[in-house]
Design a protein around this motif. Structure first.
Motif, short mmCIF file in Angstrom:
data_model
loop_
_atom_site.label_atom_id
_atom_site.label_comp_id
_atom_site.label_asym_id
_atom_site.label_seq_id
_atom_site.Cartn_x
_atom_site.Cartn_y
_atom_site.Cartn_z
N ILE A 160 3.20 6.75 3.79
CA ILE A 160 4.76 6.86 3.69
C ILE A 160 5.35 7.87 4.53
N GLU A 161 4.35 9.02 4.48
CA GLU A 161 4.77 10.20 5.34
C GLU A 161 4.78 10.08 6.69
N LYS A 216 12.71 7.50 -1.39
CA LYS A 216 12.79 7.38 -2.89
C LYS A 216 11.33 7.15 -3.61
N ARG A 217 10.60 6.08 -2.98
CA ARG A 217 9.28 5.73 -3.26
C ARG A 217 8.42 6.98 -3.52
N LEU A 277 6.13 8.76 -6.24
CA LEU A 277 4.81 8.86 -6.37
C LEU A 277 4.56 10.55 -6.51
N LYS A 278 5.20 11.28 -6.04
CA LYS A 278 5.02 12.76 -6.31
C LYS A 278 5.47 13.38 -7.61
N ALA A 279 6.38 12.84 -8.22
CA ALA A 279 6.64 13.04 -9.52
C ALA A 279 5.74 12.26 -10.51
N CYS A 338 0.83 -1.16 -0.01
CA CYS A 338 -0.01 0.13 -0.01
C CYS A 338 0.88 1.10 0.09
N MET A 339 1.45 1.41 -1.19
CA MET A 339 2.54 2.46 -1.19
C MET A 339 1.68 4.02 -1.40
N GLU A 340 1.16 4.47 -0.30
CA GLU A 340 0.42 5.67 -0.54
C GLU A 340 1.20 6.59 0.15
N GLU A 341 0.98 7.97 -0.43
CA GLU A 341 1.88 9.37 -0.05
C GLU A 341 1.71 9.38 1.70
#
Length: 216
Positions: A188-189, A207-208, A212-214, A182-185
């Protein structure tokens, strides 16, 4: 069940055979009665794959005793302690109850949880179960690592005492579930707010997050 040590284990890397191939690993650790824990891990212990193990942020590897019965039932086989290459097989300390940054006294030593374990294929090879790695990742029953804040002696009868619960209460399970599933911003933050997080995991998540932001 209260927190307790079920097995204290050490071992140095060695060559093992799997399906007519050789690989170097330290997963085949053996139970001991007592061991001296330093900032870099137990004396007479070691790791082979430094991408996944070792260093001061990952000096001690834990695995959860209760998972053994679950795996034994699923795969219909006995799993001797320690089947996951852990230094400490512990009860009452699963990934959902232990948080990144928590501090525990174990015997004369003091350790701080730093990250969930990122498992590798050695788990499948060592236990001769092809899907073991896949199932460990799917269930987030990975175990976890700690750094050593105070060196000292640990015996297999040492008490485990929670000295300090980290105020952010980001569980090991939350970090592993985020990393693999579940790689959600936002998730992660939250994890990156824990300054005690291991640097290797922090770098991977950073890095992930940037990726995601990019892509927004």
């Amino acid at each position: 069940m209260g927190m307790e040590i079920k097995s204290l284990n050490i071992g140095l890397p060695k060559i093992q055979n799997f399906q007519q191939r050789q690989y170097r690993t330290a997963i085949d650790k053996k139970p001991i009665q007592k061991g001296w824990l330093t900032k870099n891990g137990f004396v007479n212990d070691g790791v082979a794959n430094t991408d996944f193990h070792g260093g001061e942020d990952r000096a001690v590897c834990f695995y959860v005793f209760e998972h053994y019965k679950e795996w034994e039932k699923e795969f219909n086989r006995d799993l001797p302690l320690p089947s996951f290459g852990e230094n400490l097989t512990v009860a009452g300390m699963d990934e959902k109850s232990v948080c990144i940054g928590d501090i525990f006294q174990i015997g004369d030593s003091v350790v701080q949880i730093t990250q969930g374990r990122i498992p590798c294929a050695t788990i499948s090879q060592h236990n001769n179960v092809d899907v073991f790695l896949k199932r460990v990742i799917e269930t987030c029953k990975t175990g976890y690592f700690a750094r050593v804040l105070q060196e000292g002696m640990i015996t297999n009868e040492s008490k485990i005492i929670l000295l300090k619960r980290h105020p952010l209460k980001i569980s090991v399970h939350f970090t592993i579930d985020t990393f693999f599933h579940c790689m959600e911003e936002e998730r992660i933050e939250k994890i990156l707010q824990v300054k005690e997080l291991a640097n290797v995991m922090r770098n991977k998540l950073t890095k992930r997050l940037l990726k995601l932001k990019a892509n927004l």
